[in-house]
Design an enzyme around this catalytic site. Structure first.
Site, PDB file in Angstrom:
ATOM      1  N   GLN A 146      13.598  -2.975  -7.928  1.00  0.00           N
ATOM      2  CA  GLN A 146      14.246  -1.929  -7.137  1.00  0.00           C
ATOM      3  C   GLN A 146      15.241  -1.086  -7.926  1.00  0.00           C
ATOM      4  O   GLN A 146      15.617  -0.005  -7.475  1.00  0.00           O
ATOM      5  CB  GLN A 146      14.976  -2.568  -5.945  1.00  0.00           C
ATOM      6  CG  GLN A 146      14.063  -3.122  -4.881  1.00  0.00           C
ATOM      7  CD  GLN A 146      13.283  -2.028  -4.178  1.00  0.00           C
ATOM      8  OE1 GLN A 146      13.828  -0.995  -3.820  1.00  0.00           O
ATOM      9  NE2 GLN A 146      11.995  -2.244  -3.994  1.00  0.00           N
ATOM     10  N   ILE A 147      15.689  -1.553  -9.092  1.00  0.00           N
ATOM     11  CA  ILE A 147      16.783  -0.852  -9.783  1.00  0.00           C
ATOM     12  C   ILE A 147      16.348  -0.201 -11.094  1.00  0.00           C
ATOM     13  O   ILE A 147      17.191   0.211 -11.888  1.00  0.00           O
ATOM     14  CB  ILE A 147      17.965  -1.818 -10.059  1.00  0.00           C
ATOM     15  CG1 ILE A 147      17.554  -2.933 -11.020  1.00  0.00           C
ATOM     16  CG2 ILE A 147      18.510  -2.401  -8.756  1.00  0.00           C
ATOM     17  CD1 ILE A 147      18.721  -3.779 -11.509  1.00  0.00           C
ATOM     18  N   GLU A 151      17.872   5.024 -16.868  1.00  0.00           N
ATOM     19  CA  GLU A 151      18.732   4.340 -17.843  1.00  0.00           C
ATOM     20  C   GLU A 151      18.459   2.838 -17.870  1.00  0.00           C
ATOM     21  O   GLU A 151      18.554   2.200 -18.919  1.00  0.00           O
ATOM     22  CB  GLU A 151      20.209   4.598 -17.524  1.00  0.00           C
ATOM     23  CG  GLU A 151      20.651   6.036 -17.749  1.00  0.00           C
ATOM     24  CD  GLU A 151      20.360   6.914 -16.534  1.00  0.00           C
ATOM     25  OE1 GLU A 151      19.659   6.451 -15.614  1.00  0.00           O
ATOM     26  OE2 GLU A 151      20.836   8.069 -16.528  1.00  0.00           O
ATOM     27  N   ASN A 152      18.128   2.271 -16.716  1.00  0.00           N
ATOM     28  CA  ASN A 152      17.832   0.837 -16.676  1.00  0.00           C
ATOM     29  C   ASN A 152      16.495   0.520 -17.338  1.00  0.00           C
ATOM     30  O   ASN A 152      16.320  -0.548 -17.928  1.00  0.00           O
ATOM     31  CB  ASN A 152      17.847   0.340 -15.229  1.00  0.00           C
ATOM     32  CG  ASN A 152      19.253   0.325 -14.653  1.00  0.00           C
ATOM     33  OD1 ASN A 152      20.222   0.612 -15.356  1.00  0.00           O
ATOM     34  ND2 ASN A 152      19.382   0.011 -13.375  1.00  0.00           N
ATOM     35  N   HIS A 186       7.070   0.752 -12.973  1.00  0.00           N
ATOM     36  CA  HIS A 186       8.194   1.560 -13.463  1.00  0.00           C
ATOM     37  C   HIS A 186       8.208   1.657 -14.985  1.00  0.00           C
ATOM     38  O   HIS A 186       8.484   2.724 -15.542  1.00  0.00           O
ATOM     39  CB  HIS A 186       9.512   0.965 -12.975  1.00  0.00           C
ATOM     40  CG  HIS A 186       9.706   1.067 -11.498  1.00  0.00           C
ATOM     41  ND1 HIS A 186       9.906   2.264 -10.857  1.00  0.00           N
ATOM     42  CD2 HIS A 186       9.721   0.110 -10.527  1.00  0.00           C
ATOM     43  CE1 HIS A 186      10.044   2.052  -9.555  1.00  0.00           C
ATOM     44  NE2 HIS A 186       9.930   0.758  -9.333  1.00  0.00           N
ATOM     45  N   LYS A 189       6.355   4.229 -16.966  1.00  0.00           N
ATOM     46  CA  LYS A 189       6.895   5.594 -16.943  1.00  0.00           C
ATOM     47  C   LYS A 189       7.886   5.825 -18.073  1.00  0.00           C
ATOM     48  O   LYS A 189       8.370   6.945 -18.240  1.00  0.00           O
ATOM     49  CB  LYS A 189       7.623   5.859 -15.611  1.00  0.00           C
ATOM     50  CG  LYS A 189       6.733   6.159 -14.448  1.00  0.00           C
ATOM     51  CD  LYS A 189       7.550   6.390 -13.187  1.00  0.00           C
ATOM     52  CE  LYS A 189       8.384   7.642 -13.282  1.00  0.00           C
ATOM     53  NZ  LYS A 189       9.062   7.959 -12.015  1.00  0.00           N
ATOM     54  N   ARG A 561     -21.699  -2.870   4.428  1.00  0.00           N
ATOM     55  CA  ARG A 561     -21.141  -2.302   5.659  1.00  0.00           C
ATOM     56  C   ARG A 561     -19.782  -1.706   5.321  1.00  0.00           C
ATOM     57  O   ARG A 561     -18.890  -2.410   4.857  1.00  0.00           O
ATOM     58  CB  ARG A 561     -21.011  -3.392   6.729  1.00  0.00           C
ATOM     59  CG  ARG A 561     -20.440  -2.927   8.055  1.00  0.00           C
ATOM     60  CD  ARG A 561     -21.388  -2.032   8.812  1.00  0.00           C
ATOM     61  NE  ARG A 561     -22.626  -2.700   9.201  1.00  0.00           N
ATOM     62  CZ  ARG A 561     -23.701  -2.075   9.652  1.00  0.00           C
ATOM     63  NH1 ARG A 561     -23.682  -0.745   9.753  1.00  0.00           N
ATOM     64  NH2 ARG A 561     -24.799  -2.735   9.966  1.00  0.00           N
ATOM     65  N   ARG A 562     -19.608  -0.402   5.555  1.00  0.00           N
ATOM     66  CA  ARG A 562     -18.376   0.293   5.146  1.00  0.00           C
ATOM     67  C   ARG A 562     -17.113  -0.352   5.710  1.00  0.00           C
ATOM     68  O   ARG A 562     -16.097  -0.449   5.030  1.00  0.00           O
ATOM     69  CB  ARG A 562     -18.423   1.757   5.597  1.00  0.00           C
ATOM     70  CG  ARG A 562     -19.354   2.626   4.787  1.00  0.00           C
ATOM     71  CD  ARG A 562     -19.115   4.089   5.163  1.00  0.00           C
ATOM     72  NE  ARG A 562     -20.180   4.947   4.657  1.00  0.00           N
ATOM     73  CZ  ARG A 562     -20.264   5.381   3.410  1.00  0.00           C
ATOM     74  NH1 ARG A 562     -19.360   5.025   2.534  1.00  0.00           N
ATOM     75  NH2 ARG A 562     -21.267   6.165   3.038  1.00  0.00           N
ATOM     76  N   GLU A 634     -31.891   0.346   4.983  1.00  0.00           N
ATOM     77  CA  GLU A 634     -31.910  -0.056   3.574  1.00  0.00           C
ATOM     78  C   GLU A 634     -32.594  -1.409   3.393  1.00  0.00           C
ATOM     79  O   GLU A 634     -33.375  -1.600   2.447  1.00  0.00           O
ATOM     80  CB  GLU A 634     -30.479  -0.095   3.035  1.00  0.00           C
ATOM     81  CG  GLU A 634     -29.839   1.287   2.925  1.00  0.00           C
ATOM     82  CD  GLU A 634     -28.328   1.253   2.744  1.00  0.00           C
ATOM     83  OE1 GLU A 634     -27.721   2.332   2.721  1.00  0.00           O
ATOM     84  OE2 GLU A 634     -27.765   0.144   2.628  1.00  0.00           O
TER      85      GLU A 634
END
EC number: 3.2.2.6
Length: 713
Positions: A146-147, A151-152, A186, A189, A561-562, A634
């Site tokens: 979450q943090i 910078e982290n 994260h 990135k 079957r979809r 099918e």
């Protein structure tokens, strides 16, 4: 002064509303401790660069945060596990509350996340993630996810990447996977170097392994991690992704029917990979790319934005730096990239309009790219999305330009000049009766001497827009041999030379005899590298003609079957494809046509027929005497064609034979294979034996035994 005081008081009122009954639910012991610590602080000066409303929230949160980190440090030193868990939970609650704040949420959350690092909390978390107590590891990883602001991420890349990589080796720990996949999302990135380091040390292998699973949280993190790796990792990481078959493993994520966000980020990842010309063909071969446009066309941007606003991970939208990575897709040559980038900008515009920050799109240059799409693109989906985004940005929506540029009269040239921002020269163009033919043949010397375009930068801008026009133009009226598509196949940028070559008498038959000098002087291809590439493409052996002989059919047709079988069908496709099988799986496409005929032909031409029997897969076949159900059709086609039929069951209960239509009831005599998500490799090996060995219907006794298993359960 009075006005400032009123504004400040209103912000304080908004801040106090945070602590209403609508707050996130947390453990009672955490709520009571937070309540005791959150006494109203004395007014403090606003920190440099932080607005008063952000500072007001921080004044209430930071004392509680400092206290939680002090507790975390002391409990770690004393080995008090319960106190450690309480401190982590308090910190997590503060961070999570910050992220969901309207308008100021991103700025408040970033300040809190940075404060955790500055107060030593990030270092403590990395240490706690290495403790033997698994519950502490789980909760520390959950908080770290979450943090991870910019910078982290820097700190973790420098000081804690080894800790993260050690956790990625625990592939079978489902609870840990939920947080570690988010951490990797994260970290992909961060920088190209960090992404490359993660990939070479096994992090991408772990992400791709988790793509086989069924946990929606993990799958969502995996999809975003792969899209981040593709967007931020650069060419080196994109090449590594292709080598590790990431494009293939994106297929189950993009094919998923469970979660639109998973599908979206998987489609974004594969569109970014396909935008790299060096690996475009490998991405196309994976089959994942053809899922992009139909999926995007089925979505509503406003509804999708509302779903993102409901997600704490996405509700603040993307930063300008993030959005800038969409521009290569918007300006690229692949339709899928334009489609998903235009949609993403629609969604982000919806979010940014709530934050009153739509000017961000003008700043990053997205507006001009969207206008170019509206003017030139012939694809209805891309065009409508670009128009919608421009309207939401309160920007002017240009008119669609007629594509038959060689046939333009001077009036169409005038319209084009106005839309690209050169209306100042309209009168001169009109005086000289510049039509489409003259426009396509115009040179820089003509611009200076005849049209009065004296500024060098202005000429560069004009010629850039002219190149775009030449690339999008339709030359069918003067290009009977379709030289334009041949040039685009060599390189999409070369389509701009079509008119010059056609006017000089070049076609697809005689281009092999053209010289470099002729390309330069007669066809006006001034770029020497482009001339060399065109000549190289002209001298390559032509592709064999397949008109007389029908191309070879697929090794395997997968019927499913979809509603319940999509995920297993897509996993089977990837597993078999990676083992060298050509696989046909029915994909929803936009183009009209004889869909039924194409599907039946694919079954007839396939050597093997895998029938995915998921929960209730045959229910619609019961009583279907008219054979309206696709799975029924099918199966009957495969039976009539004497295909090697391999049923694969997953949570399937075999029906009473009398409940099925007579033309397909023999399917119950085939030996089925029970799918295991936990032991996929072993199950695939069993399927391979069925595909490579004798037909499965030769073992009816085994089939009967296998069919009783689900009923025993």
């Amino acid at each position: 002064m009075f006005l400032s005081l009123v504004v400040y008081l209103s912000k304080i009122c908004r801040y106090l509303s945070m602590f209403s009954s609508d707050r996130l639910t947390v453990p009672e012991y955490v709520s009571s401790r937070l309540h005791n610590r959150r006494t109203a602080p004395d007014p403090r000066a606003v920190s440099p660069g932080i607005s008063t409303d952000v500072q007001a929230v921080l004044d209430g949160s930071l004392p509680a945060l400092r206290s939680a980190i002090r507790t975390l440090r002391s409990s770690k030193d004393t080995g008090d596990l319960e106190e450690t868990r309480r401190a982590i939970a308090e910190t997590f609650q503060l961070v999570e509350e910050a992220w969901v704040l309207p308008t100021v949420g991103r700025r408040v959350a970033e300040e809190i996340c940075n404060r955790i690092r500055l107060d030593g909390g990030l270092e403590l978390l990395l240490q706690l993630m290495q403790t033997p107590a698994v519950e502490i590891t789980y909760e520390s990883a959950k908080l770290l996810e979450q943090i991870l602001v910019s910078e982290n991420r820097d700190y973790v890349a420098r000081m804690g990447l080894g800790v993260i990589l050690n956790l990625t080796r625990e592939q079978e720990d489902a609870q840990l996977a939920r947080s570690v996949s988010g951490i990797l999302e994260h970290m992909f990135k961060h920088t190209e170097e960090t992404s490359a380091q993660l990939i070479t040390n096994g992090a991408l292998d772990t992400i791709l392994y988790w793509c086989r699973g069924t946990d929606p949280t993990v799958l969502r993190h995996c999809a975003v991690a792969l899209s981040n790796c593709a967007m931020y990792g650069g060419h080196r990481c994109q090449r590594l992704m292709i080598e590790k078959q990431a494009a293939e493993w994106l297929f189950p994520l993009a094919f998923s029917k469970e979660d639109e966000l998973i599908r979206f980020h998987a489609c974004l990842a594969v569109a970014v990979l396909a935008a790299n010309r060096e690996m475009e063909k490998e991405v196309v071969k994976s089959g994942t790319l053809e899922l992009v446009e139909p999926f995007i066309a089925s979505l509503d941007p406003d509804e999708f934005a509302r779903n993102m606003l409901d997600s704490a991970d996405s509700m603040q939208g993307r930063t300008a730096a993030d959005l800038q990575h969409l521009l290569p897709l918007l300006d690229g040559t692949r339709l899928e990239g334009k489609c998903i980038a235009a949609f993403y900008l629609c969604v982000e515009t919806s979010i940014k309009s709530r934050q009153r920050n739509t000017k961000i799109f003008q700043e990053i240059g997205a507006v001009q790219s969207l206008k170019r799409i509206v003017m030139y693109s012939s694809n209805a989906t891309v065009c409508s999305l670009a128009k919608r985004a421009l309207k939401m940005m309160s920007e002017e929506v240009p008119r669609r330009i007629l594509s038959s540029v060689p046939n333009w009269k001077s009036g169409e040239v005038q319209t084009w000049l106005q839309q690209i921002g050169f209306s100042a020269f309209s009168e001169r163009f009109q005086e000289l009766q510049v039509d489409g033919d003259l426009l396509l043949n115009i040179t820089e010397q003509d611009l200076i001497q005849d049209l009065g375009m004296t500024s060098g930068l202005t000429r560069k801008r004009f010629l850039r827009d002219l190149r775009v026009l030449k690339t999008y133009a339709n030359y069918s009226t003067c290009d009977p041999n379709n030289l334009a598509d041949w040039l685009a196949d060599a390189d999409p940028r070369f389509r701009q030379y079509t008119y010059g070559l056609v006017q000089s008498g070049v076609d697809r038959n005689n281009i092999v005899h053209i010289t470099d000098q002729q390309l330069l002087t007669d066809c006006h291809v001034e770029n020497g590298i482009h001339r060399a590439k065109i000549l190289s493409a002209a001298r390559r052996p032509s592709k064999p003609c397949l008109t007389d002989s029908q191309p070879k059919g697929p090794d395997v047709f997968i019927s499913y079957r979809r509603t319940t079988g999509s995920q297993l069908a897509s996993l089977l496709k990837v597993h078999l494809q990676l083992r060298g099988f050509s696989v046909f799986i029915d994909v929803e496409k936009l183009e009209a046509g004889r869909f039924e005929e194409k599907l039946i032909t694919s079954v007839q031409r396939a050597r093997n027929f895998i029938l995915v029997l998921s929960a209730n897969a045959l229910d619609k076949c019961m009583g279907d005497v008219a054979m309206k159900d696709w799975v029924h059709k099918e199966i009957v086609t495969a039976l009539n064609g004497k295909k090697n039929i391999v049923p694969v069951t997953d949570n399937f209960v075999w029906p009473d034979p009398t409940s099925l239509p007579e033309d397909m009831s023999t399917i119950l005599k085939f030996n089925g294979i029970k799918w295991s998500h936990e032991y996929q490799e072993a199950t695939i090996e069993k399927i391979l034996r069925f595909l490579e060995g004798c037909p499965s219907q030769e073992k009816p006794d085994g089939a009967k035994t296998d069919k009783k298993e689900p009923q025993k359960k």
